[in-house]
Design an enzyme around this catalytic site. Structure first.
Site, short mmCIF file in Angstrom:
data_model
loop_
_atom_site.label_atom_id
_atom_site.label_comp_id
_atom_site.label_asym_id
_atom_site.label_seq_id
_atom_site.Cartn_x
_atom_site.Cartn_y
_atom_site.Cartn_z
N CYS A 168 57.08 40.94 47.98
CA CYS A 168 56.37 41.88 47.10
C CYS A 168 57.17 42.13 45.58
O CYS A 168 58.26 41.08 45.45
CB CYS A 168 55.74 43.15 47.51
SG CYS A 168 57.05 44.45 47.97
N THR A 192 59.02 44.64 44.52
CA THR A 192 60.32 44.98 44.74
C THR A 192 60.89 44.46 45.93
O THR A 192 62.21 44.93 46.35
CB THR A 192 60.29 46.56 44.75
OG1 THR A 192 59.54 47.09 45.72
CG2 THR A 192 59.81 47.06 43.51
N HIS A 234 75.11 40.79 61.40
CA HIS A 234 75.54 42.00 62.18
C HIS A 234 74.18 42.64 62.79
O HIS A 234 74.22 43.71 63.61
CB HIS A 234 76.25 43.09 61.25
CG HIS A 234 77.78 42.72 61.13
ND1 HIS A 234 78.44 43.85 60.72
CD2 HIS A 234 78.55 41.94 61.44
CE1 HIS A 234 79.69 43.41 60.54
NE2 HIS A 234 79.75 42.14 61.08
N HIS A 237 77.66 43.87 68.10
CA HIS A 237 76.30 44.17 67.20
C HIS A 237 75.00 44.20 68.12
O HIS A 237 74.13 44.72 67.72
CB HIS A 237 76.38 43.19 66.32
CG HIS A 237 77.31 43.18 65.39
ND1 HIS A 237 77.95 44.31 64.59
CD2 HIS A 237 78.31 42.39 65.10
CE1 HIS A 237 78.79 43.95 63.89
NE2 HIS A 237 79.46 42.85 64.31
C1 RB5 Z 1 52.57 45.90 43.61
O1 RB5 Z 1 52.29 46.46 42.15
C2 RB5 Z 1 53.84 46.56 43.97
O2 RB5 Z 1 53.59 47.96 44.21
C3 RB5 Z 1 54.33 45.75 45.31
O3 RB5 Z 1 54.46 44.50 45.03
C4 RB5 Z 1 55.63 45.96 45.79
O4 RB5 Z 1 56.61 46.26 44.87
C5 RB5 Z 1 55.67 47.33 46.65
O5 RB5 Z 1 56.72 47.82 47.19
#
Ligand code: RB5
Length: 140
Positions: A65, A67, A98, A133
C-alpha cells in the site's frame, strides 16, 4: 514458490515492478489486484492475499500500500499470518530468519524501486532459522 500478491492504489506502481521480478525468479504468482490508480480499500486486498496464504495453497504473500502500515495491520489480524513491514534489507532478512514471516508488506510511497527489488529478493531467499525462534513464534 507460490506467491500471492496484492496492493491498493498506493502500491500499484510498485506491484507492477515486483510481479515480473517474481516471474524471473521462477515463482508462481497469484495476483489479486488492484490494477489501477483508482482509490480502493487496502483491507480487501490484505484479506484476499492472506486467505490464499492461510488456506489457498500459497506459500507466501506480498502486500503493498502507500506506507505498508495499513496492509501489515490488516494482515496480522489473521492468526496464521506473520506479516512484516520492511523498508530495508536487515529487517527483510531477519523477518524470515527469526520470525518466519509469511507475508511481506511494502510501502510504495516510502521506498524506491531498486531497494524494493532487493528487499523482495532477500526476503524470498532467506530461510527460517527454527530452533529457539520456532518456540517464540508459537507463543503468539
Ligand atoms: C491510501 O491513501 C493509503 O492510506 C494506503 O495506501 C496506506 O498507506 C495505508 O496504510
Amino acid at each position: 514458490m507460490k506467491i500471492a500478491i496484492g496492493c491498493d492504489h498506493g502500491g500499484v506502481d510498485l506491484k507492477r515492478l515486483i510481479v515480473p521480478l517474481l516471474g524471473e525468479l521462477g515463482h508462481e504468482i497469484n495476483d489479486q489486484g488492484c490494477n489501477s490508480n483508482e482509490s480502493v480499500d487496502y483491507p480487501d486486498f490484505a484479506r484476499l492475499v492472506c486467505t490464499l496464504v492461510e488456506k489457498g495453497g500459497c506459500d507466501r504473500g506480498i502486500l503493498i500500500c502507500g506506507t505498508g502500515i495499513g496492509m501489515s495491520m490488516a494482515a496480522n489480524r489473521s492468526s496464521a499470518i506473520r506479516a512484516a513491514l520492511c523498508h530495508e534489507l536487515f529487517t527483510a532478512k531477519m523477518s524470515r530468519e527469526h520470525n518466519d514471516a509469511n507475508v511481506l508488506c511494502l510501502g510504495g510511497r516510502v521506498i524506491g524501486p531498486g531497494l524494493a527489488i532487493e528487499i523482495v529478493r532477500t526476503w524470498l531467499a532467506t530461510e527460517f532459522a527454527g530452533g529457539r525462534h520456532l518456540k517464540r513464534i508459537n507463543m503468539f
